[in-house]
Enzyme design. Structure first.
Site, PDB file in Angstrom:
ATOM      1  CB  SER A  29      -4.739  -6.017   8.721  1.00 26.15           C
ATOM      2  OG  SER A  29      -3.593  -5.695   7.957  1.00 26.15           O
ATOM      3  CE  LYS A  30      -5.344  -2.288  15.975  1.00 24.71           C
ATOM      4  NZ  LYS A  30      -5.109  -2.749  17.305  1.00 24.71           N
ATOM      5  NE  ARG A  31      -0.110  -8.030  10.313  1.00 23.03           N
ATOM      6  CZ  ARG A  31      -0.511  -8.839   9.350  1.00 23.03           C
ATOM      7  NH1 ARG A  31       0.205  -8.960   8.259  1.00 23.03           N
ATOM      8  NH2 ARG A  31      -1.618  -9.533   9.468  1.00 23.03           N
ATOM      9  CD  GLN A  32      -1.370  -4.350   3.672  1.00 21.14           C
ATOM     10  OE1 GLN A  32      -1.636  -3.556   2.794  1.00 21.14           O
ATOM     11  NE2 GLN A  32      -1.236  -5.636   3.434  1.00 21.14           N
ATOM     12  N   GLY A  33      -2.012  -0.054   7.849  1.00 19.96           N
ATOM     13  CA  GLY A  33      -2.486   1.329   8.025  1.00 19.96           C
ATOM     14  C   GLY A  33      -3.450   1.399   9.178  1.00 19.96           C
TER      15      GLY A  33
END
Ligand code: GLU
Length: 492
Positions: free
Chosen positions: A256-260
């Site tokens: 996901s975008k949240r982790q990279g």
């Protein structure tokens, strides 16, 4: 087993950027087609008007072109089964949905959103395992339907999922997967705006475009039984299916975008090479029998097979990506790296420096084993582009000795009489000073490095000195001699 020439497709919905998972899907489709002498088609699935993003299609095509996954048919390319934009094929879907309605395999549903919400809530309250449409509109008479249409009531078209045997998918990657037919909802095929849903357009197009193998992410596996029911309703031959494993973060959560970053263009902007990107992405869910890790696109075409795609989720390991990038960078022609470095420099604070190709090429060579990205030629060794303004205190503390000033002065004296010294001359002169002072070369090497670069690490010291050049080295050492002894005094 492939018994007909494959025709495969990458069918992205233009959401604004190409996700690395999308790139993996595109790559595997491409590799499968090329390996087996088939065709790779790009089809734009742009029927969801709510998700329309200006410029998204252009961006997507540009990214696919950049990585070099050339498609045989698709936007801006000839092909006999276009148009390749679903938004330009609405009549086709309408024709086929009418056919299904006539056959009794689909029906118009006039239920209001309010009724559907109430129905869902009721089913949830009753703790039914799966909320499903109750087929109310299936039972309308012909006259009732005509009246509703005449009254201008909006409607959707639903698939009529009948009782019957479970739906079985024989997936190339996942093997046999069985879905209970009773939990399959009467899927919407055409929405109130007349646009088809993903399911309808996807199946119709895969059939009309002659797609032999549907290779896509595992997140679509749950849609496949609905697709199979559609194929059956039309009486069309099923394509083969291959669902690719999910992409996971290091903690095994869904990528996901949240982790990279997840957009290909973000990695491009960070300086990843397209060769590295394709190589890295190829390994997200596939491997060769001997676990090789470095490939170019031609190698991949030669080695790829769907049978070696894994079932288990693939972890997105950024350290591995960096390593792959470094390996591909090292394989590049030096002149190509030079061009890339020049481009990087034009976007850096050193854009106004006038540096010769000869000078930059020396940097390219000296730093090659020490960089993973072209921009590290700048970030990791700013001393090639400007004089140091600070000197690493830890290095000074450890390496600067009482005799450093004297030794460096002697070194300068020796250098100043050399004409156009080559790399070896810097070494010979340094070793002479060491010999005369009866000390190890390291006694001069470390102070010379920190004095000229400001830091304690970098390329081989003679590379550093030679690249900077005699006059620059002398001036830098002279400058450093004015400040380093004071720094040393303050930190001791
Ligand atoms: N339009 C779908 C997507 O965005 C295509 C899925 C499929 O390949 O069937 O990925």
């Amino acid at each position: 087993m492939i018994n007909k020439t494959p025709r495969v497709r990458f069918a992205p919905s233009p959401t604004g950027y190409l996700h690395v998972g999308g790139l993996r899907t595109a790559l595997y489709n491409y590799l499968f087609a090329k390996k087996n002498g088939g065709e790779f088609i790009l089809r734009i699935e742009d029927t969801d008007r709510n998700r329309f993003v200006e410029g998204a299609v252009e961006n997507l095509i540009e990214t696919i072109n950049w990585v070099g996954l050339e498609y045989d048919e698709g936007p801006n390319k000839d092909g006999n089964v276009g148009p390749y934009f679903q938004s330009e094929r609405l009549d086709v879907y309408k024709k086929y949905s009418n056919q299904l309605i006539e056959q009794g395999d689909a029906y118009r549903c006039f239920c209001t959103p309010e009724r559907l919400t109430a129905l869902r809530e009721e089913q949830q309250k009753a703790k039914l395992p799966q909320a499903k449409y109750d087929k109310l509109c299936l039972h309308f008479s012909k006259e009732e339907i005509e009246q509703n249409i005449e009254d201008g009531k909006s409607f959707i078209v639903r698939l009529n999922v009948k009782h019957g045997e479970n739906v079985i998918i024989n997936d190339i990657v996942r093997d046999r997967v069985e879905f209970t037919r009773d939990v399959i909802d009467d899927q919407v095929l055409i929405k109130t705006d007349g646009f088809p849903t993903y399911h309808m357009a996807n199946v119709v197009d895969d059939h009309l475009m002659g797609i032999t193998h549907v290779i896509r992410g595992e997140e679509w596996l749950s849609s496949t039984p609905k697709h199979i029911l559609l194929y059956n309703a039309f009486g069309w031959e099923l394509p083969e299916f291959a669902h690719l494993p999910l992409l996971l973060n290091a903690d095994r959560s869904k990528l996901s975008k949240r982790q990279g970053d997840v957009a290909v263009e973000d990695y491009k902007a960070k300086g990843y090479l397209k060769e590295a990107l394709l190589n890295f992405v190829s390994l997200l869910g596939w491997s060769t029998s001997d676990n090789e890790e470095l490939f170019n696109l031609d190698d991949l075409v030669e080695k790829f097979s769907l049978e070696r795609v894994h079932k288990a989720g693939a972890i997105f390991n950024i350290e591995k990506f960096d390593w792959i990038n470094a390996e591909h960078l090292r394989k590049k022609d030096k002149l190509e790296i030079l061009q890339m470095l020049k481009t990087e420099l034009t976007q850096s604070k050193y854009k106004d420096l006038e540096l010769s190709d000869e000078y930059l090429l020396l940097i390219v060579e000296a730093m090659l084993e020490r960089v993973s990205f072209v921009k590290e030629y700048i970030d990791n060794s700013p001393y090639f582009y400007e004089r140091p303004t600070t000197y690493d205190e830890a290095v000074i503390k450890k390496r600067w000795k009482d005799d450093s000033v004297e030794l460096l002065q002697k070194y300068i004296e020796k250098l100043s009489v050399l004409n156009n010294p080559v790399k070896e001359d810097f070494e010979i002169a340094l070793k002479q000073v060491a010999e005369e002072a009866d000390c190890g070369a390291g006694r001069i090497i470390h102070p010379a490095r920190v004095a000229t670069s400001g830091v304690g690490i970098g390329p081989g010291v003679y590379d550093l000195l030679f690249i900077l050049g005699r006059d620059e080295v002398i001036e830098r050492i002279n400058d450093a001699l004015k400040v380093i002894p004071e720094i040393k005094a303050n930190i001791s």
